[in-house]
Design a protein around this motif. Structure first.
Motif, PDB file in Angstrom:
ATOM      1  N   PRO A 155       8.803  13.253  -8.887  1.00 40.96           N
ATOM      2  CA  PRO A 155      10.221  12.567  -9.094  1.00 40.96           C
ATOM      3  C   PRO A 155      11.236  13.966  -8.106  1.00 40.96           C
ATOM      4  N   GLY A 156      11.130  15.212  -8.398  1.00 41.08           N
ATOM      5  CA  GLY A 156      11.072  15.885  -7.730  1.00 41.08           C
ATOM      6  C   GLY A 156      11.376  15.753  -5.695  1.00 41.08           C
ATOM      7  N   LYS A 157      10.263  15.558  -5.710  1.00 44.23           N
ATOM      8  CA  LYS A 157       9.687  15.318  -4.516  1.00 44.23           C
ATOM      9  C   LYS A 157      10.842  13.751  -3.952  1.00 44.23           C
ATOM     10  N   LEU A 158      10.797  13.152  -3.885  1.00 47.86           N
ATOM     11  CA  LEU A 158      11.532  11.623  -4.253  1.00 47.86           C
ATOM     12  C   LEU A 158      13.264  12.504  -4.400  1.00 47.86           C
ATOM     13  N   LEU A 159      13.479  13.128  -5.405  1.00 45.52           N
ATOM     14  CA  LEU A 159      15.012  13.833  -4.884  1.00 45.52           C
ATOM     15  C   LEU A 159      15.252  14.420  -4.363  1.00 45.52           C
ATOM     16  N   GLY A 160      14.763  15.740  -3.636  1.00 49.12           N
ATOM     17  CA  GLY A 160      14.290  16.797  -3.243  1.00 49.12           C
ATOM     18  C   GLY A 160      14.974  15.756  -0.941  1.00 49.12           C
ATOM     19  N   PRO A 161      15.379  16.731   0.030  1.00 47.81           N
ATOM     20  CA  PRO A 161      15.445  17.097   1.236  1.00 47.81           C
ATOM     21  C   PRO A 161      14.855  16.102   1.917  1.00 47.81           C
ATOM     22  N   THR A 162      13.821  15.613   1.618  1.00 50.23           N
ATOM     23  CA  THR A 162      12.138  14.829   2.182  1.00 50.23           C
ATOM     24  C   THR A 162      12.261  13.109   1.184  1.00 50.23           C
ATOM     25  N   GLY A 163      13.220  12.603   0.233  1.00 50.57           N
ATOM     26  CA  GLY A 163      12.950  12.023   0.011  1.00 50.57           C
ATOM     27  C   GLY A 163      13.707  10.726   0.639  1.00 50.57           C
ATOM     28  N   GLY A 164      14.783  10.791   0.455  1.00 50.76           N
ATOM     29  CA  GLY A 164      15.376  10.113   2.071  1.00 50.76           C
ATOM     30  C   GLY A 164      14.135   9.626   3.192  1.00 50.76           C
ATOM     31  N   PHE A 188       1.075  18.555  -0.141  1.00 56.89           N
ATOM     32  CA  PHE A 188       0.027  18.722  -1.929  1.00 56.89           C
ATOM     33  C   PHE A 188       1.034  18.612  -3.195  1.00 56.89           C
ATOM     34  N   THR A 189       2.097  18.016  -2.605  1.00 57.16           N
ATOM     35  CA  THR A 189       2.947  17.951  -3.826  1.00 57.16           C
ATOM     36  C   THR A 189       3.727  16.210  -4.373  1.00 57.16           C
ATOM     37  N   GLY A 190       3.952  16.565  -5.701  1.00 55.89           N
ATOM     38  CA  GLY A 190       4.119  15.253  -6.254  1.00 55.89           C
ATOM     39  C   GLY A 190       5.309  15.340  -7.016  1.00 55.89           C
ATOM     40  N   ALA A 200       0.673  -1.244  -0.707  1.00 57.28           N
ATOM     41  CA  ALA A 200       0.048  -0.081  -0.305  1.00 57.28           C
ATOM     42  C   ALA A 200       0.519   1.678   0.013  1.00 57.28           C
ATOM     43  N   PHE A 201       2.305   1.421   0.925  1.00 60.96           N
ATOM     44  CA  PHE A 201       2.600   2.525   0.870  1.00 60.96           C
ATOM     45  C   PHE A 201       3.508   2.418  -0.818  1.00 60.96           C
ATOM     46  N   ILE A 202       4.185   1.734  -0.680  1.00 61.00           N
ATOM     47  CA  ILE A 202       4.901   1.788  -2.601  1.00 61.00           C
ATOM     48  C   ILE A 202       3.791   2.500  -3.760  1.00 61.00           C
ATOM     49  N   VAL A 203       2.030   1.796  -3.226  1.00 59.11           N
ATOM     50  CA  VAL A 203       1.659   2.610  -4.675  1.00 59.11           C
ATOM     51  C   VAL A 203       1.574   4.128  -4.250  1.00 59.11           C
ATOM     52  N   TYR A 204       1.450   4.393  -3.327  1.00 57.77           N
ATOM     53  CA  TYR A 204       1.106   5.487  -2.647  1.00 57.77           C
ATOM     54  C   TYR A 204       2.399   6.509  -2.525  1.00 57.77           C
ATOM     55  N   LEU A 205       3.125   5.997  -2.964  1.00 61.17           N
ATOM     56  CA  LEU A 205       5.100   6.739  -3.444  1.00 61.17           C
ATOM     57  C   LEU A 205       5.119   6.075  -4.942  1.00 61.17           C
ATOM     58  N   LEU A 206       4.798   5.247  -6.127  1.00 59.66           N
ATOM     59  CA  LEU A 206       4.622   5.410  -7.126  1.00 59.66           C
ATOM     60  C   LEU A 206       3.196   6.427  -8.184  1.00 59.66           C
ATOM     61  N   LEU A 207       2.331   6.331  -6.898  1.00 61.56           N
ATOM     62  CA  LEU A 207       1.063   7.594  -7.533  1.00 61.56           C
ATOM     63  C   LEU A 207       2.101   8.983  -7.277  1.00 61.56           C
ATOM     64  N   GLY A 208       2.102   8.960  -6.203  1.00 61.37           N
ATOM     65  CA  GLY A 208       3.272  10.391  -5.913  1.00 61.37           C
ATOM     66  C   GLY A 208       4.157  10.545  -6.986  1.00 61.37           C
ATOM     67  N   LEU A 209       5.222   9.364  -7.133  1.00 63.15           N
ATOM     68  CA  LEU A 209       6.935  10.094  -8.942  1.00 63.15           C
ATOM     69  C   LEU A 209       5.727   9.981  -9.736  1.00 63.15           C
ATOM     70  N   VAL A 210       4.292   9.446  -9.768  1.00 58.25           N
ATOM     71  CA  VAL A 210       3.586   9.639 -11.388  1.00 58.25           C
ATOM     72  C   VAL A 210       3.297  11.685 -11.281  1.00 58.25           C
ATOM     73  N   GLY A 211       3.048  11.803 -10.545  1.00 61.98           N
ATOM     74  CA  GLY A 211       3.012  13.286 -10.085  1.00 61.98           C
ATOM     75  C   GLY A 211       2.004  14.111  -9.164  1.00 61.98           C
ATOM     76  N   LEU A 212       0.498  12.845  -8.608  1.00 61.45           N
ATOM     77  CA  LEU A 212      -0.407  13.176  -8.106  1.00 61.45           C
ATOM     78  C   LEU A 212       0.363  13.805  -6.731  1.00 61.45           C
ATOM     79  N   PRO A 213      -0.327  15.019  -6.126  1.00 60.34           N
ATOM     80  CA  PRO A 213      -0.701  15.712  -5.177  1.00 60.34           C
ATOM     81  C   PRO A 213      -0.268  15.112  -4.056  1.00 60.34           C
ATOM     82  N   VAL A 214      -0.019  13.804  -3.327  1.00 58.92           N
ATOM     83  CA  VAL A 214       0.095  12.595  -2.353  1.00 58.92           C
ATOM     84  C   VAL A 214       0.821  12.507  -1.500  1.00 58.92           C
TER      85      VAL A 214
END
Length: 191
Positions: free
Chosen positions: A79-88, A75-77, A57-71
């Motif tokens: 790949p920039g979020k995963l590559l940004g300061p909170t991605g780790g 309310f951001t989404g 369920a969490f990995i699907v959430y990550l994938l939804l955010g990765l493709v741009g859904l604001p989750v």
């Protein structure tokens, strides 16, 4: 409803809950890491559907955010979020789900052992998050720890206490409703 359909439906519901809670966050002026409710969604998911399905369920959430859904927080989404300061922290939460889920599946009736699993799980996310924050923001490890972990420990302990009280009740309700089956060592893996 057959078991597979129940499992898929509950896993999708847990993904939806994480997607609702994840964006709810409070930015802090001294840190690029906001206070978020994502962890509550993760812990609720593993209490409700177990380690494996909660992690999915969490990995699907990550994938939804990765493709741009604001989750993601605020309310951001994308790949920039995963590559940004909170991605780790987001990647570390996969291990939070696995570790806390392992303990909760086996000891969900034992508040102390469930708490140990949740604390170990968030500690691993802290390590991933701190290392990535230090790298991405050009901080030392100590600076990243001070900016991305120390201010959040108290809030995260409160979240753990809340889920130690709510989580077992959610699991009991799902068992009574015959939506999940529980074997001696946690949720059954029957198909």
């Amino acid at each position: 409803m057959n078991t597979k359909t129940k499992e898929l439906t509950l896993t999708a519901l847990m993904t939806a809950i994480i997607c609702v809670l994840g964006p709810l966050s409070v930015p802090l002026p001294f840190s690029p890491v906001p206070i978020s409710l994502t962890m509550i969604g993760i812990y609720l998911a593993v209490y409700a559907v177990g380690m494996w399905r909660g992690t999915v369920a969490f990995i699907v959430y990550l994938l939804l955010g990765l493709v741009g859904l604001p989750v993601f927080s605020g309310f951001t989404g994308g790949p920039g979020k995963l590559l940004g300061p909170t991605g780790g922290y987001l990647i570390g939460f996969i291990f939070t789900a696995l570790i806390s889920g392992f303990f909760i599946d086996r000891f969900w009736r034992n508040y102390l052992l469930s708490a140990v699993g949740m604390i170990l799980g968030i500690a691993v996310a802290y390590v991933f998050g701190t290392v990535w924050l230090a790298y991405s923001a050009g901080m030392t490890f100590s600076q990243a720890l001070a900016a991305g972990v120390i201010p959040y420990v108290g809030f995260d302990l409160i979240k753990i206490v809340v889920l130690m009280l709510v989580g077992p009740e959610v699991r009991k309700a799902l068992i009574r409703a015959n939506l999940i089956a529980v074997c001696e060592k946690g949720i059954s893996q029957e198909s």
